[in-house]
Write an enzyme that holds these catalytic residues in place. Structure first.
Site, PDB file in Angstrom:
ATOM      1  N   LYS A  12      25.808 126.719  58.343  1.00 33.26           N
ATOM      2  CA  LYS A  12      25.492 128.153  58.150  1.00 33.26           C
ATOM      3  C   LYS A  12      24.764 128.327  57.081  1.00 33.26           C
ATOM      4  CE  LYS A  12      29.835 129.813  55.891  1.00 33.26           C
ATOM      5  NZ  LYS A  12      31.197 129.956  56.182  1.00 33.26           N
ATOM      6  N   HIS A 168      18.354 116.202  48.530  1.00 33.91           N
ATOM      7  CA  HIS A 168      17.526 117.299  48.191  1.00 33.91           C
ATOM      8  C   HIS A 168      16.640 117.501  46.963  1.00 33.91           C
ATOM      9  CE1 HIS A 168      20.706 119.440  46.356  1.00 33.91           C
ATOM     10  NE2 HIS A 168      19.896 120.433  46.151  1.00 33.91           N
ATOM     11  N   HIS A 230      20.610 112.555  42.805  1.00 41.37           N
ATOM     12  CA  HIS A 230      19.973 113.557  42.403  1.00 41.37           C
ATOM     13  C   HIS A 230      19.015 112.871  40.923  1.00 41.37           C
ATOM     14  CE1 HIS A 230      21.407 115.724  45.450  1.00 41.37           C
ATOM     15  NE2 HIS A 230      22.152 116.606  44.854  1.00 41.37           N
TER      16      HIS A 230
END
Ligand code: BG6
Length: 482
Positions: A12, A168, A230
């Site tokens: 979501k 990401h 990351h």
């Protein structure tokens, strides 16, 4: 595009909104169909209602939003049993040309169900004429063995070219810019080595704690959550040799070579912290990590860590790569700071000349700036600190910067694995971190408490200084927008 875990938080907050932005900008293939899959009984209208607050829809886009959701359907099914996946396969095949459709499966799921879901996808959703691609999100295991187990499982089912492991950070503008800055400028190449660079500091700071995800976070801690993935990706891109080409495997080969030159991290090369409440603070600052009801009592999981790494190769041996990350700190910031050596034979007044630094700021306000000395304007011939500044929002005023997930999901559609993690990168990273992570857990190493909203434990600043990074409080980057 199948979103497995369609009822969850990741779907979501990130995946559905990202698909919408790509759809809105006409970047998705024509005839895309999105299928949500989850255990709960729900409908597309429910998915829409849950995701809507995160989708940033303008009034003028309402019609397009309707057509986006018209291209979505929902299949309810369990993760462990085959029936749901057979139903999913039938649902895809029922579309016009469904048997020829390329299929992309996004596992927005907790790692506990990765194995059974991928097995079911492989067994029941792979028989058709188009291609299949699987996108997975960290955590890819908790340590070397569990990650190897997952990798072996996946490699039995899929070819590496079908697997897209998301980190990401690889989708962020400035992280992608690292390759261009380094390999498209003669200015940096010749000085990018131990002869000229004294240290590299890679920083990740967040001004909020783990509230809401303490239960998840406590099983992993900041090293697994941020540093091992990351920050290590950023380290690799900063340190790697120039790849033979800019294709995915040439680049990933170079990243793996960097990792192979790093020895397993030792406890002495780490400072660990955990945030505590700031009684004078407001809002969330009044809650320390241990005050989160989802965090087990007395947890020693670090929410802050500084680690020092040596890349034992010709280019970098002896140059500390210092990685710092933490939650509930004084600001939001992610940057790479390359600090150069002192100028030999200083002819100016002692101590005035400060080290050059090249700073690549990932967020917020993307910028590349170079801290340098110049003559102080006016009568005196005194060196003063200044900067050469490429601030993106000044130089590229009307450019819309895509979100990291937008770039990465688009890459999957186009079949580019450049910004995804290969299994050997992953296992090398785990090799470096696993012994110390086990030691921290077995010995229950106590993290140093630091107050919510501060720079982190003072011991970390002392450690960074001792590691060789010179900090002079004389310079402050001035935001040219102000
Ligand atoms: C995630 C971590 O991978 O990255 C989070 O699990 C962290 O703990 C997040 O907050 C940071 O991402 P970004 O893009 O906001 O810097």
């Amino acid at each position: 595009f199948v979103v497995l875990g369609a009822s969850g938080d990741l779907a979501k907050k990130k995946i559905i909104p990202t698909l919408w932005w790509l759809y809105r900008d006409d970047l998705l293939p024509d005839h895309i169909h999105i299928i949500g899959y989850a255990r709960s009984k729900m409908s597309v209208a429910d998915i829409r209602a849950k995701a809507f607050p995160y989708m940033k829809v303008k009034d003028s886009e309402k019609a397009k939003l309707d057509s986006f959701f018209a291209a979505m359907s929902y299949v309810q099914g369990s993760y462990s049993e085959e029936d749901g996946f057979k139903k999913l396969d039938t649902a895809i095949k029922a579309f016009h040309n469904g048997n020829k459709a390329n299929r992309l499966f996004y596992l927005a799921l907790p790692p506990t169900v990765f194995a059974e879901v991928t097995q079911n996808i492989h067994d029941h959703c792979f028989e058709h004429e188009g291609w299949n691609r699987i996108i997975i999100e960290k955590p890819f295991g908790r340590d070397f063995d569990s990650s190897a187990k997952l990798s072996n499982h996946l490699s039995r089912l899929f070819d590496e070219s079908q697997l897209y492991r998301i980190d990401h950070y690889l989708g962020k503008e400035m992280v992608q810019n690292l390759m261009v800055l380094r390999f498209a400028n003669r200015l940096f190449g010749p000085v990018w080595n131990r002869d000229n660079i004294s240290s590299v500091l890679i920083t990740f700071k967040e001004p909020f704690g783990t509230t809401g995800r303490g239960g998840y976070f406590d099983k992993f801690g900041i090293i697994r959550d941020v540093m091992q993935n990351h920050l290590f990706q950023v380290l690799c891109l900063t340190a790697m040799e120039k790849p033979a080409s800019n294709n995915a495997d040439d680049i990933r080969d170079e990243k793996v070579k960097v990792l192979k030159c790093i020895r397993p991290l030792k406890l002495d090369d780490l400072v660990l912290g955990q945030y505590v409440a700031d009684p004078e603070g407001t809002g969330d600052a009044k809650e320390g990590y241990l005050d989160d009801p989802t965090v087990p009592k007395g947890s020693v999981t670090p929410t802050f860590a500084v680690g020092k790494f040596n890349i034992c190769n010709e280019r970098w041996d002896g140059v500390p790569f210092i990685l710092k990350c933490g939650k509930a700190l004084n600001e939001r910031k992610a940057e790479v700071r390359v600090q150069f050596r002192d100028v030999p034979g200083d002819i100016f007044s002692n101590g005035v000349v400060k080290r050059n630094e090249l700073v690549m700021r990932v967020q917020p306000n993307e910028a590349v700036y170079c801290k340098m000395m110049t003559k102080s304007p006016g009568m005196n011939v005194e060196p003063v600190e200044t900067e050469m500044d490429l601030s993106y929002n000044l130089r590229y005023k009307d450019v819309k910067m895509p979100d990291a997930y937008e770039r990465l999901i688009l890459d999957v559609f186009t079949g580019s694995q450049l910004n995804f993690v290969r299994s050997d990168e992953l296992s090398e990273a785990w090799r470096i971190f696993t012994p110390v992570l086990h030691q921290i857990e077995n010995e229950k190493v106590n993290p140093i408490p630091y107050k919510y909203g501060t720079r982190g434990p003072e011991e970390a600043d002392v450690f960074i200084k001792a590691a060789g990074f010179h900090y002079s409080s004389t310079y402050k980057w001035v935001n040219p927008n102000l």
